[in-house]
Structures are given as structure tokens and as C-alpha cells.
Write a protein that holds these residues in place. Sequence first.
Motif, short mmCIF file in Angstrom:
data_model
loop_
_atom_site.label_atom_id
_atom_site.label_comp_id
_atom_site.label_asym_id
_atom_site.label_seq_id
_atom_site.Cartn_x
_atom_site.Cartn_y
_atom_site.Cartn_z
N ARG A 83 -10.28 -57.01 180.51
CA ARG A 83 -9.20 -56.39 179.74
C ARG A 83 -9.06 -54.95 180.22
NH1 ARG A 83 -8.36 -60.82 178.48
NH2 ARG A 83 -8.63 -61.89 176.48
N SER A 132 -13.63 -59.32 177.94
CA SER A 132 -12.87 -59.65 176.74
C SER A 132 -13.76 -59.79 175.50
CB SER A 132 -12.10 -60.95 176.96
OG SER A 132 -13.02 -61.99 177.25
N ARG A 164 -13.14 -55.93 168.68
CA ARG A 164 -13.08 -56.37 170.08
C ARG A 164 -12.00 -55.61 170.84
NH1 ARG A 164 -15.42 -61.76 170.31
NH2 ARG A 164 -17.52 -61.18 169.69
N GLN A 217 -8.85 -55.21 173.32
CA GLN A 217 -7.68 -56.05 173.60
C GLN A 217 -6.90 -55.45 174.75
OE1 GLN A 217 -5.30 -56.52 170.04
NE2 GLN A 217 -7.01 -57.48 168.96
N GLU A 218 -6.15 -56.31 175.41
CA GLU A 218 -5.35 -55.86 176.54
C GLU A 218 -4.38 -54.77 176.08
OE1 GLU A 218 -5.80 -56.77 179.67
OE2 GLU A 218 -4.16 -55.46 180.33
N MET A 239 -4.86 -51.94 174.73
CA MET A 239 -5.24 -51.15 173.55
C MET A 239 -5.31 -49.66 173.91
SD MET A 239 -8.62 -52.23 171.49
CE MET A 239 -8.45 -52.95 169.87
#
Lengths: 237, 181
Positions: free
Chosen positions: A3, A16, A66, A68-69, A71
Motif C-alpha cells: 500500500r 496491507s 490498518r 489503506q491505499e 491514506m
Amino acid sequence: MPRTLTINGQEISARSDQTILEAARDARIPIPVLCHLDGLTDVGACRMCLVEVAGSNKLLPACTTRVQEGMEVRTDTERLRAYRRQIIELLFAERNHVCAVCVANGHCELQNLGIEVGMEHVRYDYLFPKLGVDLSHERFGMDHNRCILCTRCVRACDQLEGAHTIDVMGRGAKSLIIHDMNVPWGESITCTSCGKCVMACPTGALFKQGSTVAEMVHDAEKLAFLKAARERKVWNV
Amino acid sequence: MGKLRFASVWMGGCSGCHMSFLDLDEWLFDLAEAVEVVYSPVADIKTFPENVDVTLVEGAIANQDHLELIHTIRKNSRLVVSFGDCAVTGNVTAMRNPLGGADVVLDRAYQDAQLLRPQVPHDDGIVPPLIDRVLPVHAVIPVDLYIPGCPPPAKRIRAVLQALIEGKPPEMIGREMLKFG
Ligand code: SF4
Ligand code: SF4
Ligand code: SF4
């Protein structure tokens, strides 16, 4: 799948399954933590690691969120700094932290964070609760006056020792760390006296008996080593 | 600028902060050049004066006398500095708070521990009555600056006084300046 995200404007890539905290650490971006301990699962209890994430009006704990792409994370804004200081002050006000006569003075993560957030005094009324000290165990002691309810001892005893002697009783500020079904520690039938809880504790709440003021050094790093060694089955260093 | 009118006060503390102050050793001569000591436990001055520039307060507010004096101090001082952990947090002085009101500790000290004619001293005007809850100074009056430490190390005290003499706010940052205990 990797990511890509930004932390404080810096572009980084992460796996990820990583949390924001893990990704930030890989990129050498510091985020303060208190209830997090390497080697134990994260519970997001202390809120020291709150970060801002673009598009969310809530602050999110970096240890349990977590990546995230795409972010966009901020770890060091004026607002976050103000909240962190507030959290530390509230922890000091909630129980009886008398650093001057504390076994952990000088070796205390709460004290260190107080310094880091610039706490020169506490703006809130001290609660001065009446709490006990349990010295029934032959080697260790538990001082509830210094406990910040981070549950690091609970998780260390459960996840690393597998004894699950320690748990939490009650609600909110009235919560209390207990052994077995709330018996004195020395009477616990499940405790193996391994001392992992003492290593995990960030404050002077858990200590080795006989330690005088400013003597209690915790070996929290050893717990991460134990976990890694067990998983990878390498014991010789 | 003339000399700073400087005061220090000893409330509910062990005088350790003042001892640490004396640890400034020969720098005390430099300090004496820069300030005029208008009130202090090390000087024989009976009443707290007016127009004080800086007052260091050692100790927590623990009895009736402290409670009265601290208001005079606030009224008469430009800068009030909480000097040491007892003033800043209550610290050791406040360790009686979880036990309950003042009577609990008075009974323990004067009744339970005595064999012959146990009694709490009670003659008016001799011993100031304890207040039920020990308070940090800023819980009673507004405080301008805080010097944590039990006691604050001499270097920390010096850094603060040096800044004040130069008319600057002291930089309270990092372990050297901020560690409690
Ligand atoms: S646990 Fe840490 S913060 Fe609390 S009294 Fe002890 S040294 Fe001070
Ligand atoms: S000593 Fe070991 S078994 Fe006993 S409570 Fe602590 S972690 Fe659990
Ligand atoms: S005893 Fe120590 S490790 Fe356990 S909850 Fe309290 S502060 Fe955390």
C-alpha cells in the motif's frame, strides 16, 4: 499487496496487513505509545497514538488502524499534541503518582511521556483514590496507586506465559487489576511466578520486591524477544 | 532595570527545595547582585511585603496559615512560581489525602502512637489547623511558572532564575527541566 500512503506528507509504502503504527515505525516516524508493547496484541486503550487521517473527522489510534491505499496520515499536529498532553495529565490525576517515592522513578514510561509532552503541571483535580498495595507474592508486588490500566500485564500473562492469571475488574476509573478471581497475588493457583507481567508494566505498579526508590527497571524488550524467538524457533543468540 | 524584588516561601514541604536552592553555591553571589531578597525562610522578615517581582513557593497548601498566606502572596507578587513537586502536585505532603480528612493523620500521630496522655494539640494560635485536603498551589491561586522536581536540581533552579533575571520566560523543555521526582 503493498500500500502507498503518506505520513506527515512523506510518501511511504507498507504491507496491507500493517497498522499505521507499524508502517510509521518502519519509516522511522515516531508516534508515542503507552499501552502498546512489542510482542503483545494491540488494544488501543491509552489513546496516546491517536493520529489524524484525511477524510475522517475522528482521530484514530495508529496501533489498531490498518493502512489503506492513498491514506493521508498526520502524527504531529497542534491538536494531537494538545490531546496527548491532556491524556497524560488525566492519567496522573486519576491515581496517586508520587514519583519522588516511587520504585520506578527514572525508569517509568508514564514519567517519560510526561516529559515528552511538556507537562510541567497537571491542570485537573487530583482524585486521590484510596488504593492498596499487594505484597502477598513472595517475589513481586502490585501497587494499584501507580496502575494506569494499560493491560500490558494482562496481555503478557495471557499471550506470552499462557497463564491468564491477571484480569481487569470493574468499570472505568474504578477498574482494578486482579489475580485469578480477585485473590491476593500470593494465593493465585495459576501464577507461575515467571515475572513477565512485571517486565511488561510501564510504571511502578508492578515491581520486584526489595527494589528501592528509582531502582525498578522493567525489561519490556525481553518480551518481544521471547515472542519472536518462540515463533521462529530460534533460542540461541 | 533595578534589582528584582525576590521572595521565597516555605509552605507544606520538607525544605528540600530550599536546600537545593542553597546548592547553587557561588552562583548565589551572582544572584545576590541581581535580586533583593525581600522575604524568605533564610531571612528574618516577619510579614510578606508588597510589590514583589518573583516569589518561589515551596510546599503544598496543607494548613490554615498556608491558605491565608498564599492569597497575600498572590496579591503582592507579579510572578508566583510553584517551586518543587509538593507545590506543583501535592507530592509527599498530599499522601495523606487518600486516607481521608485531617483527623485521620492527627489521630495517628498524636493519639494512636502515644502511650501517655494522648491528645491532639488544640490551643488556639499555637499550631495552625490542618485543612482536610492538601492542595497543589495552583488549585488555590493562579500560578505563573512551575519548577518540578523533588527537589528541583540546582541547575534547574538556576536556569529558571537566570531567565527571569534576564526578563525572559524560562524554557521548560526536556528531562533536565521537567522530570518529576
Ligand atoms: S509510576 Fe511513574 S509516573 Fe507514577 S509515580 Fe511512579 S515514577 Fe511517577
Ligand atoms: S508472574 Fe507470570 S504467571 Fe504470574 S501473574 Fe505475572 S505474568 Fe502471570
Ligand atoms: S499493573 Fe502495570 S501493566 Fe498492568 S495495567 Fe497496571 S500499569 Fe499496566
